[in-house]
Design an enzyme around this catalytic site. Structure first.
Site, PDB file in Angstrom:
ATOM      1  N   TRP A 127       0.876  -1.176   0.000  1.00 26.27           N
ATOM      2  CA  TRP A 127       0.000   0.000   0.000  1.00 26.27           C
ATOM      3  C   TRP A 127       0.916   1.229   0.000  1.00 26.27           C
ATOM      4  CZ3 TRP A 127      -2.120   2.645   4.838  1.00 26.27           C
ATOM      5  CH2 TRP A 127      -3.126   3.565   4.509  1.00 26.27           C
ATOM      6  N   ASP A 208      -0.515  -5.386   9.165  1.00 28.09           N
ATOM      7  CA  ASP A 208      -1.562  -4.430   8.810  1.00 28.09           C
ATOM      8  C   ASP A 208      -2.760  -5.254   8.350  1.00 28.09           C
ATOM      9  OD1 ASP A 208      -3.230  -2.549   7.724  1.00 28.09           O
ATOM     10  OD2 ASP A 208      -1.690  -1.548   6.525  1.00 28.09           O
ATOM     11  N   ALA A 210      -6.497  -4.751   7.244  1.00 29.54           N
ATOM     12  CA  ALA A 210      -7.495  -3.740   6.886  1.00 29.54           C
ATOM     13  C   ALA A 210      -8.709  -4.342   6.181  1.00 29.54           C
ATOM     14  CB  ALA A 210      -6.853  -2.668   6.008  1.00 29.54           C
ATOM     15  N   LYS A 243     -13.242  -0.805   6.073  1.00 27.79           N
ATOM     16  CA  LYS A 243     -13.825  -1.645   5.032  1.00 27.79           C
ATOM     17  C   LYS A 243     -14.875  -2.605   5.599  1.00 27.79           C
ATOM     18  CE  LYS A 243     -10.723   0.485   2.947  1.00 27.79           C
ATOM     19  NZ  LYS A 243      -9.343   0.243   2.763  1.00 27.79           N
TER      20      LYS A 243
HETATM   21  N1  PMP Z   1      -3.777  -0.558   5.310  1.00 29.45           N
HETATM   22  C1  PMP Z   1      -4.088  -0.950   4.079  1.00 29.45           C
HETATM   23  C2  PMP Z   1      -3.329  -2.058   3.457  1.00 29.45           C
HETATM   24  C3  PMP Z   1      -5.124  -0.325   3.393  1.00 29.45           C
HETATM   25  O1  PMP Z   1      -5.430  -0.730   2.162  1.00 29.45           O
HETATM   26  C4  PMP Z   1      -5.831   0.715   4.017  1.00 29.45           C
HETATM   27  C5  PMP Z   1      -6.949   1.406   3.298  1.00 29.45           C
HETATM   28  N2  PMP Z   1      -6.696   1.835   2.024  1.00 29.45           N
HETATM   29  C6  PMP Z   1      -5.464   1.077   5.309  1.00 29.45           C
HETATM   30  C7  PMP Z   1      -4.437   0.418   5.924  1.00 29.45           C
HETATM   31  C8  PMP Z   1      -6.105   2.176   6.118  1.00 29.45           C
HETATM   32  O2  PMP Z   1      -7.360   2.523   5.886  1.00 29.45           O
HETATM   33  P1  PMP Z   1      -8.130   3.587   6.776  1.00 29.45           P
HETATM   34  O3  PMP Z   1      -7.144   4.575   7.302  1.00 29.45           O
HETATM   35  O4  PMP Z   1      -9.102   4.199   5.860  1.00 29.45           O
HETATM   36  O5  PMP Z   1      -8.768   2.826   7.895  1.00 29.45           O
END
Ligand code: PMP
Length: 394
Positions: A127, A208, A210, A243
């Site tokens: 990411w 991570d 998500a 998500k």
């Molecule tokens: N980690 C990953 C791999 C992601 O794809 C995302 C969202 N694009 C996030 C963290 C963080 O998302 P958010 O801050 O919107 O909770």
């Protein structure tokens, strides 16, 4: 002073969103932005979220500050969701954060605070915000091989070989499930090998997560995180509810720091609280409270899990339809990886020129690295995309 500022690089995905908006073609298809959309192209408020919000509005009597770590009930509910009972609660420090991004940021800050010499190993690709935040914080970042552009699966040998170069105390950042941007994931045997390497070399695991519930199911998607968390000495976990609860704009995330019995969890907790205090004081509460309400009410939880499961199965069906359609049009199995990938994304593994061609010729928008958001499709647009991919000669 302000005139000294330099233009910052635009976030590529946000720039793509703007370009899509301006495109007048009525047939345009947005596979760019990382937001779930249903078949009608809508990012819905989940039923359980609506109900939890209704209850909150009716019952909340104060909007006073909560605490630097957020509501302890939220931490407990999220620890249970992500880790179940794989790790003793006494060994986990946790803080609510503004989204998963906030958790990632606080995790890197914690690394810097605890060991300024640590380098962070990230998958190639990962990411983009991982790399961007690390750069901003001045933390040395090393990419490890991850995606095999031939098979579109994980280059596991390359990954292990590159991680072998890590030094004691270095951090290995792993995606708990539904790898973004590739969609390619390790199996549990491979995860075990990564755990062994982490332990052998004295590395720090950072996960991570998500997209729990977007891949193989809520429990299945947490299996790797639980395996790592229960098998290594120390582990950081950045979780996001954006998500799987669809609460993107409420900024609902959590950072968990797991230590072994030799470390005082209170010391770790104090450092996490301190970092929150320095950066934003109290974390956002609304999304966290909604999530807690859902997870602690059996009926709401069941309804949420059912809606999430529908979402997951819908994306899997689109993957299968696209793989089948491409098989039919190309007469080969070379797109079979699309049905193997998990989560919202797949990297189809083509050049930026081809991605641009799809945009110019067919108004199909994907990220320049050829990441597409499967949830941006529906049963009617899958054949359009498949034909465009074949016509472009991909
Ligand atoms: N980690 C990953 C791999 C992601 O794809 C995302 C969202 N694009 C996030 C963290 C963080 O998302 P958010 O801050 O919107 O909770």
């Amino acid at each position: 002073m302000l005139s000294n500022l330099k233009a910052q690089p635009a976030d590529k995905i946000l720039a793509l969103m703007a370009k899509f908006k301006e495109d007048p073609r009525s047939t345009k298809i947005d596979l760019g932005v990382g937001v779930y959309k249903n078949a009608q192209g809508v990012t819905p408020v989940m039923r359980a979220v609506k109900e939890a919000e209704r209850r909150l509005v009716a019952e909340q009597t104060s909007k006073s500050y909560v605490g630097l770590a957020g509501d302890p009930a939220y931490a407990n509910a999220m620890i249970d969701l992500v880790l179940s009972d794989s790790v003793a609660r006494d060994n986990i420090a946790a803080v609510a954060t503004p989204g998963g991004t906030g958790a990632v940021r606080q995790a890197f800050e914690l690394v810097k605070m605890a060991n300024p010499a640590a380098r962070v190993f990230v998958s190639n690709p990962t990411w983009p915000n991982h790399v961007s935040i690390l750069k901003y914080l001045g933390i040395e970042t090393i990419a490890y091989r991850y995606f095999d552009s031939e098979t579109r699966a994980v280059d596991f040998e390359g990954m292990l070989a590159d991680l072998t170069e890590a030094r004691e105390g270095d951090v290995v950042l792993l995606h708990g499930c539904c790898h973004n941007p590739t969609g390619a994931n390790l199996n549990l045997t491979q995860w075990q090998s990564v755990v062994d390497l982490i332990n052998e070399k004295g590395l720090i695991a950072m996960i991570d997560i998500a997209y729990q519930g977007f891949g193989d199911g809520l429990e299945e998607d947490a299996a790797a995180t639980r395996l790592v968390a229960s098998s290594v000495k120390e582990c950081l976990i950045a979780g996001s509810c954006s998500k799987n609860f669809g609460v993107y704009r409420e900024r609902t995330g959590i950072l968990m720091a797991i230590s072994d019995d030799n470390t005082d969890t209170k010391l770790v907790q104090g450092s996490l609280n301190f970092l929150n205090r320095q950066n934003f004081s109290f974390p956002p509460d609304h999304g966290a409270r909604v999530v807690t309400t859902i997870l602690t009410d059996p009926e709401l939880r069941a309804d949420w899990a059912a809606e999430l499961e529908e979402t997951r199965l819908g994306m899997l069906a689109l993957r299968q339809q696209l793989a089948d359609e491409l098989q039919r049009l190309s007469g080969s199995d070379r797109f079979g990886f699309l049905a193997q990938h998990r989560g919202m994304f797949s990297q189809i593994g083509t050049t930026p020129d081809m991605v641009e061609k799809l945009r110019a010729d067919n108004a199909i928008y994907m990220v320049g690295d050829s990441r597409m958001n499967i949830a941006g499709l529906n049963a009617d647009t899958v054949p359009v995309l498949a034909k465009a991919i074949i016509d472009a000669g991909i």
